[in-house]
Every structure is written in C-alpha cells, then in structure tokens.
Motif scaffolding. Structure first.
Motif, PDB file in Angstrom:
ATOM      1  N   ALA A 721       0.835  -1.201   0.000  1.00 54.75           N
ATOM      2  CA  ALA A 721       0.000   0.000   0.000  1.00 54.75           C
ATOM      3  C   ALA A 721       0.860   1.237   0.000  1.00 54.75           C
ATOM      4  O   ALA A 721       0.604   2.199  -0.718  1.00 54.75           O
ATOM      5  N   ALA A 722       1.909   1.237   0.822  1.00 55.44           N
ATOM      6  CA  ALA A 722       2.804   2.421   0.853  1.00 55.44           C
ATOM      7  C   ALA A 722       3.501   2.610  -0.458  1.00 55.44           C
ATOM      8  O   ALA A 722       3.674   3.713  -0.935  1.00 55.44           O
ATOM      9  N   ALA A 723       3.932   1.499  -1.077  1.00 60.87           N
ATOM     10  CA  ALA A 723       4.609   1.615  -2.370  1.00 60.87           C
ATOM     11  C   ALA A 723       3.684   2.177  -3.399  1.00 60.87           C
ATOM     12  O   ALA A 723       4.049   3.022  -4.221  1.00 60.87           O
ATOM     13  N   ALA A 724       2.407   1.695  -3.361  1.00 68.94           N
ATOM     14  CA  ALA A 724       1.455   2.233  -4.330  1.00 68.94           C
ATOM     15  C   ALA A 724       1.221   3.701  -4.099  1.00 68.94           C
ATOM     16  O   ALA A 724       1.108   4.490  -5.042  1.00 68.94           O
ATOM     17  N   ALA A 725       1.117   4.121  -2.819  1.00 71.57           N
ATOM     18  CA  ALA A 725       0.905   5.545  -2.531  1.00 71.57           C
ATOM     19  C   ALA A 725       2.077   6.366  -3.031  1.00 71.57           C
ATOM     20  O   ALA A 725       1.907   7.407  -3.650  1.00 71.57           O
ATOM     21  N   ASP A 726       3.284   5.897  -2.737  1.00 71.41           N
ATOM     22  CA  ASP A 726       4.466   6.649  -3.187  1.00 71.41           C
ATOM     23  C   ASP A 726       4.514   6.714  -4.687  1.00 71.41           C
ATOM     24  O   ASP A 726       4.855   7.732  -5.286  1.00 71.41           O
ATOM     25  N   PHE A 727       4.137   5.603  -5.358  1.00 72.75           N
ATOM     26  CA  PHE A 727       4.197   5.591  -6.812  1.00 72.75           C
ATOM     27  C   PHE A 727       3.153   6.540  -7.403  1.00 72.75           C
ATOM     28  O   PHE A 727       3.392   7.197  -8.409  1.00 72.75           O
ATOM     29  N   SER A 728       2.026   6.647  -6.767  1.00 68.21           N
ATOM     30  CA  SER A 728       1.002   7.565  -7.270  1.00 68.21           C
ATOM     31  C   SER A 728       1.471   9.003  -7.145  1.00 68.21           C
ATOM     32  O   SER A 728       1.202   9.828  -8.015  1.00 68.21           O
ATOM     33  N   LEU A 729       2.141   9.302  -6.069  1.00 68.77           N
ATOM     34  CA  LEU A 729       2.706  10.663  -5.943  1.00 68.77           C
ATOM     35  C   LEU A 729       3.696  10.945  -7.057  1.00 68.77           C
ATOM     36  O   LEU A 729       3.721  12.036  -7.635  1.00 68.77           O
ATOM     37  N   PHE A 730       4.507   9.923  -7.346  1.00 69.91           N
ATOM     38  CA  PHE A 730       5.510  10.100  -8.405  1.00 69.91           C
ATOM     39  C   PHE A 730       4.838  10.322  -9.759  1.00 69.91           C
ATOM     40  O   PHE A 730       5.222  11.173 -10.551  1.00 69.91           O
ATOM     41  N   LYS A 731       3.790   9.529 -10.003  1.00 67.84           N
ATOM     42  CA  LYS A 731       3.084   9.681 -11.257  1.00 67.84           C
ATOM     43  C   LYS A 731       2.411  11.047 -11.344  1.00 67.84           C
ATOM     44  O   LYS A 731       2.398  11.682 -12.414  1.00 67.84           O
ATOM     45  N   GLY A 732       1.852  11.475 -10.218  1.00 62.31           N
ATOM     46  CA  GLY A 732       1.237  12.808 -10.235  1.00 62.31           C
ATOM     47  C   GLY A 732       2.262  13.918 -10.509  1.00 62.31           C
ATOM     48  O   GLY A 732       1.991  14.884 -11.225  1.00 62.31           O
ATOM     49  N   TYR A 733       3.437  13.754  -9.992  1.00 58.72           N
ATOM     50  CA  TYR A 733       4.492  14.777 -10.217  1.00 58.72           C
ATOM     51  C   TYR A 733       4.891  14.823 -11.690  1.00 58.72           C
ATOM     52  O   TYR A 733       5.001  15.885 -12.303  1.00 58.72           O
ATOM     53  N   ILE A 734       5.018  13.607 -12.261  1.00 57.65           N
ATOM     54  CA  ILE A 734       5.406  13.554 -13.672  1.00 57.65           C
ATOM     55  C   ILE A 734       4.293  14.113 -14.546  1.00 57.65           C
ATOM     56  O   ILE A 734       4.525  14.866 -15.489  1.00 57.65           O
ATOM     57  N   ARG A 735       3.040  13.800 -14.215  1.00 59.68           N
ATOM     58  CA  ARG A 735       1.915  14.285 -15.014  1.00 59.68           C
ATOM     59  C   ARG A 735       1.849  15.817 -14.961  1.00 59.68           C
ATOM     60  O   ARG A 735       1.583  16.475 -15.970  1.00 59.68           O
ATOM     61  N   LYS A 736       2.121  16.379 -13.811  1.00 59.98           N
ATOM     62  CA  LYS A 736       2.091  17.837 -13.672  1.00 59.98           C
ATOM     63  C   LYS A 736       3.158  18.501 -14.531  1.00 59.98           C
ATOM     64  O   LYS A 736       2.931  19.500 -15.209  1.00 59.98           O
ATOM     65  N   LYS A 737       4.352  17.893 -14.554  1.00 59.30           N
ATOM     66  CA  LYS A 737       5.445  18.468 -15.351  1.00 59.30           C
ATOM     67  C   LYS A 737       5.167  18.350 -16.846  1.00 59.30           C
ATOM     68  O   LYS A 737       5.470  19.248 -17.635  1.00 59.30           O
ATOM     69  N   VAL A 738       4.534  17.207 -17.227  1.00 57.30           N
ATOM     70  CA  VAL A 738       4.219  17.012 -18.644  1.00 57.30           C
ATOM     71  C   VAL A 738       3.187  18.028 -19.095  1.00 57.30           C
ATOM     72  O   VAL A 738       3.268  18.607 -20.177  1.00 57.30           O
TER      73      VAL A 738
END
Length: 809
Positions: A721-738
């Motif tokens: 669950a923590a890994a998924a949460a961290d990965f979602s944050l990472f994906k959100g950061y990348i999506r924002k930059k894109v």
C-alpha cells in the motif's frame, strides 16, 4: 764532283777559274771539305758503299754564293738571277737541273739544260726580302740525283722606293708659355720601309716646313723645341707646325713625308688681377639688417684655370663693412658688418684689394699680383623708430615699503631721425597684468600703482613701448628690470616647532638641544639674531639658554634630577630678536619631555610619545605577529572547508534528482535488432541489474531506485500500500510536469522519460510513449512488460505497480 752556282752577270773564264780555286781553298781551310766514301749505283738502284782506302776520292761539296735580284724590275724579259752548274756536266745534255722551295716554278724558273735561273715577276723587298730554294742535279735518263740536294738563298736587293711615314700623327703637344729657348716640347718619329742596312735609303732627317720661326726640330731625333722665349698664351694659345722627314740622309733625290703638329701653349700665372674700374658706387638704406650685401665687384685676370683664383680683402673702411669671395664667380661681395646711421655718416668709402691665390715665384719680381679699387657706399635716410637709452634695457630699484605713486625710475627714448619727433611711452600690460606700475606717456617716469612685497616677488620685469607721436607704426620696445629692495618687516621665527627630551637623571650643564631661526627678510648687511628666554621664563630654575653668536642657541640643564611622575613636560618660551633696523622679535616655545633612560643615557620610555625607538622588534612583538599569522591561516582553512562541505551537499542533492538518472535521446531507433541507431549499453548500465536465469525471477532489490527499495524493505501488509501511494505521488508529479511542458509552446516538452513512437518492425513491443499514455484516459494493461526480460524489468515496475506489489508480497 763539284756543284757550282754562278751569280747573274757576265763571267769571264779567267775570273771564274780564280773564283772556283779560291772557293775550294776557302772551303777546305774552314773544314767544309771532308773525306767521304765513294758510292756507286747498283743495277737495282741501290747505292753500294765502299770502305775507305788510300785510293778513295775526296768529294768536293757545293760552292754557293748568294743570288741577288734587284727589286721593282720593270723590264719586259725575265730577269736573269744566276746559274747553277755541276762539274760532272760535260755539256752533252745528260744532266737535268731542277729547283724547289719558295717561289720555285712561279716566281723563279730554271733552264733544265743550262741551269740558268730567271725571275718572272716584279719583286718587292718590303713585302719579302729573301727566298730560300733547293737545287738538284739529276741524270736525265734515270732521273737519279747526281749530287745531294742543297739550299741557296735569293735576296731581293733594296732600292729607295719607300718614303718616310709618320705613323702616329697628327701630333698634339704642349709647352708652358714664357718657356726658355730650347725647351723640349715633344718627339715625332717617321718610319722608312727600305732596308736600313743597305745604303742610305732608310736614313731619315727632320726639318720644320711651317712654324720654324717659333719652333725647331732636331734633324736626327725629331725632338721639337722652342725657338723663342716670349711665347705668350694670352697673345696666341696654339701653333700649327708642319714637320718633314727625308730619307737618303737628306741628299738630293731622297724621298720625304710630312705631318702636322699642334702645340698648345699652357698658362702660367704671369698676369695680375685688374679691376676694370677704379671706383664703384652703391646705395643702401640705413635700416637694412647686418649681413645684407651692398654690391658686387670683380677683378679680371688674363690667365686661366686656377691662376685666376683670387681673394678679396678690405684695406680701408672695414669698421662697418666686410668683403667675401664668391668662389663660383670670383666676385667680391661687399656686405654690412654693423648697422648704418644716416644721421651719423651718409657716405662711406671702402678700399677693396684683389690678390691672386697662386702666385708663380718666377714672376713675382716682374709685376705686383694685386690691385685695388674704391667702393663708395651712400646711405639713404628712412623713418626709424625711437631709440632707447641705454639700448640694452634699464635696471631700477625701489624700496618695498614705498608708497603708491612713488617714483621708480625714468626711461629715455628719442627719435633718431633729423626731424626729432616727440615720443610717447606706455607699458606692455602682458608683462604687468596686475598693473603694479604706471608710466607717464610724455616723460617716461615709472611710478608705483600698488604696494610692493619683496617676500612675494623680489624682481619685476616689464616691457616699455616707445612710439612716435604722429606715427604709431614706428615703435620700439625696451626691457626694464625693477628690483625690490628689502626692509625689515618680518620678525625672526624658530626654524621648526622644536621638541627635546631630557633624562630623569640628567646632570647640570648638559646640552639637550640646539635651535636656529629663519627670517623672510634679506638685509643687505646680512642677518644677526639674538636669543634669550622670554621674561615669563626668567625665573626658570630648570633650564638655561646660551647664545652661540652664530645665529644659533643651545639649551642646557640647570639642575640635576627630573621626575617624570611629578612633571613630564616643560614648556620653555624663547625670545628671538633680529638686528633690524628696526629690530623685530618673536617668541617661540621649546617643548621638553622628561624620559626614563638607561645607563648609557638612551631613552627607554616617556610618559608622552617616545621619541627614540629601538630599531629591532622585541620578542613579545615577534610572538604577537606569529599568533596573528596563525589565526589568519586557520580562518582561511575554515572557509575552504565550509565551501567544500556545501559543494558536497549540493552534489548529493543533484544525484538524488531523478532526472539525472534517466538517459534522454531523441532517436527512436529500429528496435532491439537495430545496433547502429544508439548504443544501448548506456541504458543497460544505468542500474546494475543481475542477469536472471528465468523471466519469473524477481528483480534484485539493490537495482531498484531508493524510493522503491524503501517500500519493499518495509514489508507487511502496509508495504504494498505504501509503495502504491508513493508511486502515485511520483506519477502525479510527472503528469504535472508534462502538462506544464505541453502548455508552454516556446520550448520542447519537458519529459523525464524517453519517448518511443515506434519500436520498429522487428520488435514485439508497440508504442511506449509516456505522452501518449498520459494523454489518454483509458486504463491500459502493462503486465506484458514483465515478459520482455530483465532489460524491461524496471520499466515494468513503473507501469505495472500491481504486479510488483504481488511479487513483493
């Protein structure tokens, strides 16, 4: 046998017999006859020699005489030259005579039967003097030689048929004028082609045909000499002679030749210079500058060349004029030596003398080689500017305490012309801009316009202008130097603010300082100063003053023992008086510090500023200096350490930036089989993935990024669950930059991951573009990425987090 040669002419039998006998005797007497073996011809034609015996014959040699033939024979028949004959000829015609050699067969011919020789051509001795031939007697039938071949000479006998010739003419000679009689001028030589050894045909004598009045010639040598002693170049400078040469020693019938001889008369300095006129007149204005030429005169000389060089000098009137010689024209240039004054003298007479530079000593007694003329110079009047007296300028003096309007001096100028016009004076204000002085325009009296101060300016240099009253263009200037005389208006003062020091243990009568004074005044009699203590210091019991009488004074201690704790400074007022007049005075103060001294009377310390310091640093000062240097070094090291620490932190932060861990390149490539598009080793080595034996084996935890490792190490139910949460944050950061990169139209999209539009025809993978992925809202299944092998394991972790979570669990 005897071979006879008979010269041409009639030979009588008796004479010929005598001649032959004498020739035979002569031949034998000189050893020309010698015994020889008889020889006979063999039938084969060879000669057989027999040995000597008492019955041998003595062979007689040829008897030769020279043949002579006269040159230039003009007869119609061949000229008989002579006859050759052998004693074996008995007149039967069995012998044939032949000749060979120079001219044989052409010039000379021979009768084969008789041996008579004739000349068929006209001979010229000057062309060829002799001919050498060879005679031979042969048997007419066998053509065998009966006698040895022998040479004989035919000489051409000379006749006087060549006249003398001057081969080097025409001749040119020279002789100095006034040369004595018999002076040799030159030699002429004539050549005669006739035989000089035969008769007188080549004996030449000389004579003068034209010009014998002035020159003669030696009959034998051809030397031309002067016949008179008064040859004058100035009268006639050249003579043309005709010299004749006659052969046969000048006898009747001799031939002759002539040549032309030119004799040039060279110049000697036998003529003095002469002025064409005994007086010359010139005019000049009185205002011309010194050195201006007045006129030119010239003396003539009948000589030529350097004999005409002359120099000029002034015999009378050389005070105001000088003369120089123009070396090009040999003229005397008379010029002005000093200024001329019409009012003083209007006419000047100058005696100019011309002298030859090169005088011949032979003619010094005959005539004087110098001449004189008078040059009269008339001075014309011009309007001249005023003349100051004295002309070189005036020097005036004035006291510095003179009042305004006081008379300084008077300048004088006059009109030098005869009219003596009035003169007006003025001061050139460029030389007196402060208008310190004034001048009376009529009298030239200079007065003061301001108060003077000698200490500010001791001299004033002004320029006074004088003009004619009715013609201001006639102006002249004169320098006036005004000296300011000193008066005693400045009191004497101490040279400097003197300070002295005295030791606490000083003894009475000890010199502690010497003082001197300055005075801005400069009295003519010199300075004399008097020193004394001021009245307020007359009761001083500590120090005393002694006037040294040389404009200095010494300060001495008057008691022993000083205590700087009781009083560390003494102020000593000193009165200074000058010698005037009037006498002026001033009071100065000498500051005396009481200091502690060592046994050598060296000052150690004073309560006030120490005046004497040691030249070397003390050990305490050296230690303090070293401590300061160490502190500075430590500060520098600390600053460098802080900078390095901050740099390390910055580098660590940069390493944690995920953008630096992803390789970016713009070439999509042709798939895995495309080995030329891009070097895939860079992506392979980004993380050290261990090689997996099977596709099912999970990835090494050390090869994953830190944020994935942290989630996996956590374990338990909260790990995925923590890994998924961290990965979602990472994906959100990348999506924002894109999204930000897509919105910015001025720059390319900022994408942290490589965009793959198409993997290529040979790759099983389809498009992996992250932009395409983010731009769609549909959910995609990326579980197939785990089937691509270890190389795509990390990418599978990014796009299929659910699978990673299961593997982690």
């Amino acid at each position: 046998k005897t071979f006879h040669v008979f010269p041409g002419g009639v030979l009588f039998a008796g004479a010929w017999t005598l001649f032959a006998a004498l020739g035979l005797i002569s031949c034998c007497s000189f050893g020309w006859c010698e015994p020889s073996r008889t020889s006979s011809l063999t039938p084969g034609g060879s000669r057989q020699e027999q040995g000597p015996s008492s019955l041998e014959r003595v062979k007689r040699g040829w008897v030769w005489n020279q043949f002579f033939v006269v040159e230039e024979y003009t007869g119609t028949e061949p000229l008989y030259v002579g006859k050759i004959h052998t004693d074996s000829d008995e007149g039967e015609g069995n012998i044939k005579y032949t000749i060979s050699g120079e001219g044989a067969g052409s010039i000379f011919i021979i009768d084969e039967l008789t041996g008579d020789i004739h000349a068929t051509e006209r001979l010229d001795r000057e062309e060829k003097a002799s001919y050498t031939l060879r005679a031979q007697a042969r048997d007419r039938l066998s053509n065998d030689p009966l006698e040895p071949e022998s040479e004989f000479v035919i000489k051409v006998q000379d006749i006087n048929d060549s006249e003398p010739k001057f081969l080097e003419g025409p001749y040119i000679g020279s002789v100095a004028e006034l040369s004595p009689i018999g002076t040799a001028v030159m030699n002429v030589t004539a050549s005669d082609a006739d035989d000089p050894t035969y008769g007188s045909s080549a004996r030449v004598v000389y004579s003068v045909l034209d010009g014998e009045k002035f020159f003669t010639v030696d009959r034998k040598t051809g030397t031309i000499m002067t016949a008179v002693a008064d040859l004058d170049r100035e009268t006639q400078d050249r003579y043309e002679l005709v010299v004749k040469a006659t052969d046969m020693a000048g006898q009747m019938g001799g031939l002759s030749g002539s040549t032309t001889v030119t004799i040039v008369i060279t110049d000697v300095n036998d003529n003095p210079p002469r002025f064409p006129q005994k007086m010359y007149h010139f005019s000049v204005s009185e205002g011309v500058a010194v050195g201006t030429p007045v006129g030119r005169v010239i003396a003539t000389d009948a000589d030529m060349g350097e004999n005409t060089d002359m120099s000029y000098l002034i015999k009378e009137g050389g005070d105001l004029f000088k003369v120089t010689t123009d070396v090009e024209t040999q003229e005397a240039v008379v010029s002005i030596k000093k200024p001329l004054d019409f009012e003083t003298k209007r006419t000047h007479s100058v005696v100019v003398e011309a002298v030859n530079k090169h005088v011949d000593p032979r003619f010094e007694d005959l005539v004087s080689f110098r001449d004189q003329t008078i040059v009269q110079v008339s001075v014309s009047d011009i309007d001249e500017p005023p003349i100051f007296q004295p002309a070189e300028g005036a020097i005036m003096e004035v006291q510095e305490d003179a009042k305004v309007g006081a008379l300084v001096g008077i300048v004088t100028a006059r009109d030098p012309d005869g009219k003596n016009k009035p003169v007006r004076f003025s001061i050139d204000r460029t030389t007196d801009q402060e208008m310190i002085f004034h001048i009376d325009p009529d009298s030239g009296a200079i007065t003061l316009g301001k108060i003077l101060d000698r200490e500010t300016a001791g001299w004033h240099n002004i320029t006074v202008k004088a003009v004619e009253a009715d013609n201001h263009t006639m102006a002249s200037h004169s320098a006036v130097s005004i000296r300011i005389l000193d008066v005693n208006d400045n009191p004497p003062e101490l040279a400097t603010p003197y300070e002295a020091s005295v030791c606490e243990d000083a003894k009475p009568g000890q010199l502690i300082h010497t003082i001197s004074v300055v005075d801005r005044d400069e009295p003519q009699s010199g300075h004399r100063f008097y020193f004394t203590l001021a009245p307020e210091a007359s009761s001083n019991r500590h120090f005393t003053l002694w006037d040294v009488k040389d404009n200095t004074a010494g300060i001495w201690t008057q008691r022993s023992g000083f205590n700087r704790h009781e009083q560390n400074v003494y102020f000593l007022p000193i009165l200074v008086v000058d010698s005037g007049p009037p006498s002026l005075s001033s009071t100065g103060t000498l500051t005396i510090h009481v200091c502690g001294c060592d046994t050598g009377e060296t000052i150690q310390s004073c309560n006030a500023t120490a005046y004497v310091m040691s030249a070397a640093l003390s050990p305490g000062a050296l230690i303090a200096l070293l401590v300061c240097m160490l502190i500075l070094i430590v500060l520098v090291l600390l600053i460098l350490t802080l900078k390095r620490h901050r740099k390390g932190q910055r580098m660590a932060e940069d390493e944690e930036d995920m953008r630096d861990n992803v390789i970016k390149y713009n070439d999509e490539g042709g798939g895995e089989q495309d080995t030329q598009a891009y070097d895939m080793s860079a992506l392979r080595n980004l993380y050290d993935f261990p090689e997996a034996k099977s596709c099912d084996s999970g990835p090494d935890i050390r090869s994953l990024p830190q944020w994935i490792q942290a989630n996996r190490v956590g374990g338990g139910a909260e790990g995925p669950a923590a890994a998924a949460a961290d990965f979602s944050l990472f994906k959100g950061y990348i999506r924002k930059k894109v999204e930000q990169a897509d919105a910015d139209l001025s720059v390319p999209p900022y994408d942290s991951f490589q965009t793959y539009a198409f993997e290529g025809t040979s790759s099983p993978a389809l498009s992996l573009s992250s932009i395409h992925t983010l731009s769609t809202t549909s959910e995609q299944d990326f579980s197939y990425l785990s089937d691509w092998g270890p190389r795509f394991r990390q990418l599978a972790g990014y796009y299929a987090p659910g699978n990673l979570e299961e593997e982690g669990s």
